[in-house]
Design a protein around this motif. Structure first.
Motif, PDB file in Angstrom:
ATOM      1  N   TRP A 218      -1.264 -49.259 -23.100  1.00 16.12           N
ATOM      2  CA  TRP A 218      -0.936 -48.919 -21.681  1.00 16.12           C
ATOM      3  C   TRP A 218      -0.058 -48.022 -21.095  1.00 16.12           C
ATOM      4  O   TRP A 218       0.027 -47.021 -20.423  1.00 16.12           O
ATOM      5  CB  TRP A 218      -1.537 -50.084 -20.742  1.00 16.12           C
ATOM      6  CG  TRP A 218      -1.312 -49.771 -19.175  1.00 16.12           C
ATOM      7  CD1 TRP A 218      -0.331 -50.421 -18.295  1.00 16.12           C
ATOM      8  CD2 TRP A 218      -2.258 -48.943 -18.672  1.00 16.12           C
ATOM      9  NE1 TRP A 218      -0.849 -49.872 -16.978  1.00 16.12           N
ATOM     10  CE2 TRP A 218      -1.888 -48.994 -17.110  1.00 16.12           C
ATOM     11  CE3 TRP A 218      -3.276 -48.224 -18.630  1.00 16.12           C
ATOM     12  CZ2 TRP A 218      -2.491 -48.594 -16.042  1.00 16.12           C
ATOM     13  CZ3 TRP A 218      -3.875 -47.489 -17.814  1.00 16.12           C
ATOM     14  CH2 TRP A 218      -3.509 -47.623 -16.440  1.00 16.12           C
TER      15      TRP A 218
ATOM     16  N   ASN B  32      -0.382 -52.718 -27.456  1.00 17.13           N
ATOM     17  CA  ASN B  32      -1.389 -51.987 -26.473  1.00 17.13           C
ATOM     18  C   ASN B  32      -0.805 -50.847 -26.026  1.00 17.13           C
ATOM     19  O   ASN B  32       0.424 -50.495 -25.797  1.00 17.13           O
ATOM     20  CB  ASN B  32      -1.280 -53.070 -25.216  1.00 17.13           C
ATOM     21  CG  ASN B  32      -2.004 -52.747 -24.212  1.00 17.13           C
ATOM     22  OD1 ASN B  32      -1.937 -51.695 -23.455  1.00 17.13           O
ATOM     23  ND2 ASN B  32      -3.173 -53.676 -23.690  1.00 17.13           N
TER      24      ASN B  32
ATOM     25  N   ASP C 144      -6.487 -50.159 -23.852  1.00 13.68           N
ATOM     26  CA  ASP C 144      -6.496 -50.157 -22.294  1.00 13.68           C
ATOM     27  C   ASP C 144      -7.141 -49.433 -21.576  1.00 13.68           C
ATOM     28  O   ASP C 144      -8.144 -48.708 -21.884  1.00 13.68           O
ATOM     29  CB  ASP C 144      -5.068 -50.591 -21.984  1.00 13.68           C
ATOM     30  CG  ASP C 144      -4.974 -51.548 -20.839  1.00 13.68           C
ATOM     31  OD1 ASP C 144      -5.262 -51.353 -19.688  1.00 13.68           O
ATOM     32  OD2 ASP C 144      -4.470 -52.669 -21.223  1.00 13.68           O
TER      33      ASP C 144
ATOM     34  N   TRP D  63     -10.101 -53.353 -23.268  1.00 15.79           N
ATOM     35  CA  TRP D  63      -9.958 -53.488 -21.880  1.00 15.79           C
ATOM     36  C   TRP D  63     -11.108 -53.704 -21.119  1.00 15.79           C
ATOM     37  O   TRP D  63     -11.796 -52.714 -21.314  1.00 15.79           O
ATOM     38  CB  TRP D  63      -8.728 -53.039 -21.337  1.00 15.79           C
ATOM     39  CG  TRP D  63      -8.465 -53.013 -19.878  1.00 15.79           C
ATOM     40  CD1 TRP D  63      -7.373 -53.849 -19.359  1.00 15.79           C
ATOM     41  CD2 TRP D  63      -8.942 -52.382 -18.844  1.00 15.79           C
ATOM     42  NE1 TRP D  63      -7.304 -53.763 -18.151  1.00 15.79           N
ATOM     43  CE2 TRP D  63      -8.275 -52.954 -17.628  1.00 15.79           C
ATOM     44  CE3 TRP D  63     -10.011 -51.526 -18.535  1.00 15.79           C
ATOM     45  CZ2 TRP D  63      -8.651 -52.495 -16.167  1.00 15.79           C
ATOM     46  CZ3 TRP D  63     -10.344 -51.458 -17.207  1.00 15.79           C
ATOM     47  CH2 TRP D  63      -9.702 -51.705 -16.176  1.00 15.79           C
TER      48      TRP D  63
END
Length: 732
Positions: free
Chosen positions: A336, A334, A366, A411
């Motif tokens: 993020w 991910n 994300d 996301w």
């Protein structure tokens, strides 16, 4: 497995191979609970209810001062007719009265289990898996019928309970309390276990002795919340992980709840669980019915591990649904913590390419890909691709990454709306708000009014437009703001207290539509991490981001506490960078990986900023998890050492056929003069021999469980050790 009604004794006996649940109809149609616990073959009233003149306990029959509802173990207690304890339900009539009087009317026993309309619940795939009892109770004066529903499974030591209330009278009724389950114990010699916490500190374990009065956990946040989980357990003082009695209760619901334990003046214990009555009511017009969510009650005589294995098996096979229920979950990266909002298409592709080289299987994009979302101040609700960051659009990025041989995930935070958004400018009334009052704002966002169907349909369409046009196979569904200003422009004044529950029903409507439409998409729930990690969400989303705190040491407690109820396959767990972004701690990459491997494994860091040595370690970790994830995700989980009680933590996973197992040990802080630890594994076949795949040494299952394995001393903080064993015919 059977449910037997004895018409002479007027008892109902629900029974499977391990547990019994017994109720009895007593004087004038009142229903009482007389036993819940280890299986008995036949109930013959050995613990018959004794009646005494209590003096100040009111009597429904003026000629019988020994009978009072204040002293009997009521199965679904009413308000206002002599029982001064907490009621299970309360209904306000048109004349203002809140007094009700339920009496037995009829019952029905059938194979299988009905689906609860509009609500998540456990299910059966074959009617032979379970039996259900419905007991209809009636207040004839006001035309109210209350149907108590009980399901017992053949293979799970649980009683699934829910209640429906129907208005068969001529006047409207207003429900102000409607618990899903209530049970009275004729003793108070218990300790209470609950799960508490906060954002980035979820699922801590609290254990304390019951005292007279009410002990309660609840949420009024519009979600099950990180503060208190919709779970409690009653245990004996000597109950441990592996022995002793456990009576537990878990709510299959994602909104406001209450779970209360009341010890009364006579040392009886009442447990109730259901929708929080604070700021709740539900209007029933003539002929209308209200269905409560489900409570799962368990009994274990094998301690907390026994309770947990029951929940784990039930929830992973008969609550979780869909394509991914029985499918291994992908290892993800991910972006993020690697980029936050500062990224473009090239940067994302670089991370994905590097992840593919390491053996990762899924890339997750994300927050920040939509609207003009360069920070958390704007654009929620505007689910349109930001062409400044992704000039060739989302489809181009998805194609490039999937062409690498990786899956693509994305996301969303669909339940929220930013004031700085086109959606808010066009539909300000779609946000929860109170007329003429300033709205409270959290993270610069408001909450969409999911009690309105047009809002729900907008979300379904907006998310569908993204998922329909791209080869997306994973969605991280976030919810970073709890409810305030709870008022709906679409509801009349006398129905405003229905809004919070209607919101949850709207959420379930959305999730049912999307998960049905996109069966190939793996949905992961998130609410600032574990703020809505509950059984209701598992019905729609087979895994949840366990916490925004990815520090390995903190995660030992978070994942340990979560495992009391929820199986490892439901827990999202990632390796992040150090110093950790939440607590600033520096822990070894190996330890971070072992903690994250204890759930659904992934990474959340900038792969462009790590050393070649770390990349080689990550390759080995990813390859290892691919070898063991079938045991982690589908095997039996056993807690061994608690990080809440010691400076250590340990657990092991055993394959269903007991031919393989993985053990893990963690030492948090180095200690001077440490003794050598011997770790005893659990759940193995005592008659099998297991080979340590690292050392090639062979041990009997009985030896590994009863003698244990030596853990060598390492003079260092935050160490971990992982063992892999496999059944062998070779004996030493």
């Amino acid at each position: 497995m059977k449910i037997v009604y004895d018409s002479v004794q007027k008892t109902f006996h629900l029974q499977n191979k391990n547990i019994s649940y017994v109720m009895k109809i007593i004087k004038d149609g009142y229903l009482v609970n007389v036993y819940f616990g280890k299986k008995i073959n036949k109930y013959n009233e050995s613990n018959s209810i004794a009646y005494y003149d209590r003096g100040f306990s009111p009597n429904p029959d003026p000629l019988d001062r020994t009978f009072s509802l204040d002293t009997i173990p009521s199965e679904y207690p009413a308000y206002g007719n002599g029982d001064f304890r907490v009621p299970a339900f309360q209904v306000e009539q048109k004349n203002g009265s809140r007094v009700t009087d339920l009496r037995y009317k009829s019952h029905n026993i059938y194979d299988g289990k009905k689906k609860l309309q509009g609500l998540p619940s456990t299910y059966v795939e074959d009617e032979a898996e379970a039996k259900t009892l419905e007991i209809v109770m009636e207040d004839k004066l006001i035309g109210l019928t209350v149907t108590l529903m009980y399901t017992i499974y053949i293979d799970f030591d649980v009683i699934a309970r829910s209640v429906s209330l129907k208005n068969n009278g001529e006047e409207e009724l207003n429900i102000t309390r409607a618990m899903s389950a209530s049970i009275d114990y004729r003793e108070s010699n218990f300790e209470l276990i609950t799960l508490y916490g906060a954002h980035i500190n979820e699922k801590n374990i609290a254990r304390r002795k019951l005292v007279p009065g009410i002990q309660m956990v609840e949420s009024c946040r519009g979600a099950s919340s990180p503060e208190q989980a919709p779970f409690l357990a009653l245990v004996r003082s000597d109950t441990s992980e592996d022995s002793g009695e456990v009576y537990s209760f878990n709510f299959v619901y994602s909104g406001n709840f209450t779970a209360q334990v009341q010890v009364d003046q006579f040392s009886n214990t009442r447990v109730i669980m259901g929708i929080n009555p604070s700021d709740f009511s539900w209007l029933l017009q003539k002929g209308e019915e209200f269905q409560t969510p489900e409570v799962i009650m368990t009994y274990s005589s094998d301690g907390l591990n026994g309770m947990s294995r029951t929940y784990h098996k039930l929830y992973s096979t008969r609550l979780c649904r869909g394509t991914f229920r029985d499918k291994e979950r992908p290892i993800l990266i991910n972006n993020w913590e690697a980029t936050y909002f500062d990224f473009n298409a090239d940067k994302i592709k670089e991370i994905a390419k590097s992840g593919k080289e390491l053996g990762l299987e899924l890339f997750v994009l994300d927050d920040g890909w939509f609207g003009t979302r360069d920070d958390d101040q704007s654009s929620l609700g505007d689910w349109i691709v930001d062409k400044n960051k992704l000039p060739n659009g989302l489809d181009d990025l998805v194609n490039d990454i999937t062409n690498l041989g990786m899956q693509f995930g994305i996301w969303f935070e669909p339940e929220m709306i930013s004031e700085d958004s086109d959606l808010y400018r066009n539909h300000p009334d779609w946000a929860l708000h109170v007329p003429n009052r300033m709205c409270t704002v959290g993270r610069s966002q408001l909450v969409l009014d999911l009690s309105r169907k047009e809002v729900c349909d907008y979300i379904i369409d907006a998310v569908s437009n993204i998922l329909s046009n791209s080869k997306i196979t994973y969605v991280k569904w976030d919810m970073n703001r709890h409810m305030t200003d709870i008022w709906s422009e679409a509801s009349e004044p006398k129905r405003q207290k229905e809004t919070a529950h209607r919101y949850i029903l709207g959420l379930y409507y959305i999730l049912e539509a999307l998960t049905t439409k996109f069966k190939h998409v793996l949905f992961e729930g998130c609410s600032s991490g574990g703020g809505r990690f509950d059984a209701g969400m598992i019905y729609y989303m087979p895994q949840t981001w366990t916490s925004d705190n990815s520090d390995a040491v903190c995660r030992l407690k978070i994942q340990y506490g979560t495992s009391l109820v929820y199986p490892p396959i439901t827990m999202g767990a990632h390796v992040s960078t150090v110093p950790n972004h939440q607590v600033g701690r520096i822990t070894p990459l190996e330890t971070r990986a072992h903690v994250a491997m204890s759930g659904n494994f992934g990474y959340e860091l900038n792969l462009m900023n790590i050393s070649q040595e770390e990349k080689e370690m990550m390759k080995e970790q990813i390859a290892l998890y691919k070898k063991i994830r079938h045991i982690i995700q589908f095997g039996d989980f056993y807690r061994i050492l608690s990080p809440f009680d010691t400076n250590e933590a340990a657990w092991n996973f055993v394959s269903n056929d007991k031919t393989e197992f993985v053990g893990m040990y963690f030492k948090i802080l180095s200690e001077p003069g440490s003794s050598i630890r011997t770790l005893k594994f659990k759940g193995l076949n005592p008659d099998c021999y297991y080979e340590n795949l690292e050392t090639k040494k062979v041990f009997g299952g009985d030896e590994l469980m009863n003698v244990g394995i030596t853990v060598n001393i390492v003079v260092k903080d935050f160490i971990s050790k992982l063992w892999r064993f496999k059944k062998t015919s070779r004996m030493e």
